[in-house]
Design a protein around this motif. Sequence first.
Motif, mmCIF file in Angstrom:
data_model
loop_
_atom_site.group_PDB
_atom_site.id
_atom_site.type_symbol
_atom_site.label_atom_id
_atom_site.label_comp_id
_atom_site.label_asym_id
_atom_site.label_seq_id
_atom_site.Cartn_x
_atom_site.Cartn_y
_atom_site.Cartn_z
ATOM 1 N N ASP A 195 0.849 -1.179 0.000
ATOM 2 C CA ASP A 195 0.000 0.000 0.000
ATOM 3 C C ASP A 195 0.894 1.242 0.000
ATOM 4 O OD1 ASP A 195 -2.374 -1.755 0.462
ATOM 5 O OD2 ASP A 195 -1.348 -2.101 2.357
ATOM 6 N N LEU A 196 0.292 2.408 -0.081
ATOM 7 C CA LEU A 196 1.060 3.638 -0.236
ATOM 8 C C LEU A 196 0.491 4.736 0.654
ATOM 9 C CD1 LEU A 196 3.171 5.367 -1.857
ATOM 10 C CD2 LEU A 196 1.347 5.756 -3.535
ATOM 11 N N ASP A 228 -3.054 14.208 4.645
ATOM 12 C CA ASP A 228 -2.287 13.108 4.088
ATOM 13 C C ASP A 228 -3.239 12.128 3.412
ATOM 14 O OD1 ASP A 228 -0.072 14.303 5.326
ATOM 15 O OD2 ASP A 228 -0.434 13.178 7.180
ATOM 16 N N VAL A 229 -2.663 11.169 2.683
ATOM 17 C CA VAL A 229 -3.490 10.208 1.945
ATOM 18 C C VAL A 229 -2.940 8.795 2.136
ATOM 19 C CG1 VAL A 229 -4.443 9.540 -0.288
ATOM 20 C CG2 VAL A 229 -4.035 11.957 0.200
ATOM 21 N N LEU A 230 -3.823 7.851 2.433
ATOM 22 C CA LEU A 230 -3.476 6.432 2.475
ATOM 23 C C LEU A 230 -4.196 5.729 1.332
ATOM 24 C CD1 LEU A 230 -2.223 3.906 3.782
ATOM 25 C CD2 LEU A 230 -4.260 3.747 5.240
ATOM 26 N N TYR A 231 -3.413 5.101 0.458
ATOM 27 C CA TYR A 231 -3.958 4.349 -0.668
ATOM 28 C C TYR A 231 -3.817 2.852 -0.393
ATOM 29 C CZ TYR A 231 -3.429 8.717 -3.387
ATOM 30 O OH TYR A 231 -3.498 10.006 -3.852
ATOM 31 N N ARG A 232 -4.930 2.131 -0.448
ATOM 32 C CA ARG A 232 -4.886 0.665 -0.304
ATOM 33 C C ARG A 232 -4.720 0.035 -1.682
ATOM 34 N NH1 ARG A 232 -10.175 -1.131 1.406
ATOM 35 N NH2 ARG A 232 -10.563 -1.477 -0.808
ATOM 36 N N ASN A 233 -3.788 -0.882 -1.772
ATOM 37 C CA ASN A 233 -3.524 -1.592 -3.015
ATOM 38 C C ASN A 233 -4.641 -2.599 -3.273
ATOM 39 O OD1 ASN A 233 -2.419 -3.218 -5.107
ATOM 40 N ND2 ASN A 233 -0.342 -2.838 -4.363
ATOM 41 N N ASN A 234 -5.294 -2.499 -4.435
ATOM 42 C CA ASN A 234 -6.404 -3.393 -4.771
ATOM 43 C C ASN A 234 -5.934 -4.718 -5.369
ATOM 44 O OD1 ASN A 234 -8.334 -1.426 -3.976
ATOM 45 N ND2 ASN A 234 -8.121 -0.416 -5.966
ATOM 46 N N GLY A 235 -4.632 -4.838 -5.629
ATOM 47 C CA GLY A 235 -4.100 -6.086 -6.161
ATOM 48 C C GLY A 235 -4.261 -6.246 -7.653
ATOM 49 N N GLY A 237 -3.355 -3.486 -9.880
ATOM 50 C CA GLY A 237 -2.702 -2.334 -10.490
ATOM 51 C C GLY A 237 -3.320 -1.006 -10.123
ATOM 52 N N THR A 238 -4.389 -1.041 -9.323
ATOM 53 C CA THR A 238 -5.043 0.195 -8.909
ATOM 54 C C THR A 238 -5.039 0.305 -7.383
ATOM 55 O OG1 THR A 238 -7.288 -0.717 -8.729
ATOM 56 C CG2 THR A 238 -6.552 0.039 -10.911
ATOM 57 N N PHE A 239 -5.309 1.509 -6.912
ATOM 58 C CA PHE A 239 -5.355 1.794 -5.476
ATOM 59 C C PHE A 239 -6.658 2.509 -5.135
ATOM 60 C CE2 PHE A 239 -0.948 1.313 -6.514
ATOM 61 C CZ PHE A 239 -0.292 0.869 -5.377
ATOM 62 N N THR A 240 -7.070 2.391 -3.872
ATOM 63 C CA THR A 240 -8.261 3.073 -3.372
ATOM 64 C C THR A 240 -7.883 3.964 -2.201
ATOM 65 O OG1 THR A 240 -9.733 1.258 -4.019
ATOM 66 C CG2 THR A 240 -10.539 2.779 -2.323
ATOM 67 N N ASN A 241 -8.353 5.190 -2.204
ATOM 68 C CA ASN A 241 -8.119 6.127 -1.106
ATOM 69 C C ASN A 241 -8.954 5.696 0.099
ATOM 70 O OD1 ASN A 241 -8.114 8.317 0.679
ATOM 71 N ND2 ASN A 241 -7.960 9.824 -0.964
ATOM 72 N N ALA A 245 -11.450 6.070 6.240
ATOM 73 C CA ALA A 245 -11.865 4.781 6.806
ATOM 74 C C ALA A 245 -10.786 4.192 7.699
ATOM 75 C CB ALA A 245 -12.216 3.814 5.684
ATOM 76 N N ALA A 246 -9.525 4.468 7.372
ATOM 77 C CA ALA A 246 -8.417 3.906 8.145
ATOM 78 C C ALA A 246 -8.079 4.743 9.375
ATOM 79 C CB ALA A 246 -7.181 3.769 7.265
ATOM 80 N N GLY A 247 -8.684 5.905 9.521
ATOM 81 C CA GLY A 247 -8.453 6.729 10.705
ATOM 82 C C GLY A 247 -7.203 7.573 10.657
#
Length: 553
Positions: A195-196, A228-235, A237-241, A245-247
């Motif tokens: 993730d990023l 700031d931004v947390l991007y979850r890796n969708n597996g 090739g794309t990411f979701t902000n 939700a992650a606090g």
Amino acid sequence: MKPTLHLLLATLALSGVPGLSGPVSAVSPPGNAVYRDVTAESGIRFSHTFGAEEMSNILEATGSGCMFFDYDGDGWMDVYAVNGCVLEGISKVRPGAPLPDQNDHLFRNLGNGTFADVTRQSGADDPRYGMACVAGDYDNDGRQDVYVTNYGRNTLYHNQGNGRFADVTAAAAVGDSLWGAGATFFDYDRDGDLDLFVGNYLEFDPDYHLAYAGDGHPGPLSYPGQPDVLYRNNGNGTFTNVTAAAGVLDDEGRAMGVVAGDLTGDGWPDLYVANDAMANYLYRNNGNGTFTDIALESGTAFSANGDASSSMGGDLGDYDNDGDLDLFVPDMGYNNLYQNQRSSFFQDVTAAAGIAVPSGPYVSWHGGFFDYDSDGFLDLFISSGNAHYLTHKEESLLLANVPGPGGTRVFQDISTQAGGWFRERTVARGAAAGDYDNDGDLDLFVVELDGPSVLLRNDGGNANHWLQVALQGTRGNRDAVGAWVTVRAGNLALLRERMTAVGYFSQNDPRLHFGLGTNARAETIEVRWPGGQVQTLNDVAADQVVTIKEPVR
């Protein structure tokens, strides 16, 4: 001037200056390794630009980072350096003046002590106003991808495996268009892909000029912060902000450096955000996709004096070899060393560890743990440079980790003994440690603000024995980011975590370096993989790179 200044500071420390005294008299002589400037002979030609003829605002003062990474997989560390550029309406440039080189640069290690500039043919020549770089195999294809933060849209480069990178920012949905500062790849949910997290700085207004005349331009408190931004890796090739939700959503932060690592020792990667002129954040990973900011109760939100430091960037390392990760955060004052007391509590030991006194006269930016002499104890490199004037240059610091009173570890300023470059004054910003010549000791690459960068070769750091550990994940992320490696050799028990971004906008050699001192063998190498599986290797000879692949079961 510097030797005299350092002598004066040591005298002050010994005389017991309140709040600054450190156990300088208790230290023992450090190793004999020195750093030699080999920039010219290496073939690296990189001169950073902030896009103007004179520093006139906080954007131009911020500078950029760099990294060691192996983009072509040949076992030799390559160098990536981030650059600024001329910005219309912001940069003050004389009409008709020649434009500087404004692209980020990639230098390929040729394996013979020299590098080739492959910037143009690689496609990783981001022309934007750059800040940080971080490498990670976000799609687990065995190749190192690159993320660059900018003032404006950030860039994600996908490694094509043929020496070229493709800009996939839009397709991956990670084109944050704020003022990107530090960034890190890490697997916060331990689902097997990276993730990023992107730390954003502030809302810069180029038309605002109200400032104390001595400062030259407005500081960070003149502008509101940015989320700031947390991007979850969708597996795929794309990411979701997933920031909210992650606090980890905070609209008022002024992030500079970010570092991810297991500060609490529970196997889940936590996140530290070094903010400028305000409280820092320590996000504890709750193990369920969310984080809780525990910076205040953990003792890491502020300095020992309770003030909001101008924190630049953080690094994690077990400097006292007690089996947990400590935290070092450079700032514009005396810097901050937080010793891990476990139970999610840290103690600021900056003065007691001998760091405050040598740091006091300088503005520190990058601060990184590394074992420069391979004696088994993590030392500190700290880059220095004025925050308001390019003409006010400063010396950077090399602090050796040496025995202190009562079995403690303290730091001794050995900068004047560490080579000619450490006696020069620069305006340094980002830096990276890595073994570019594969001789077993850690070299340094340092970015100077609006000036030529420098490659410093470590001569003599391999006089002691050493090991380097390269990890390859199978069930978890392929880079094994988040893995803990413990090496036991003689009376040494050495912990390292595989991380990506460290310090100020930068990233070190991904191979974990262990100085073994006089020990010619390691009794054990223990790997705690990100998923929790533990693997042990026994009786390993020193002075080699050991590649360890995660067991499938």
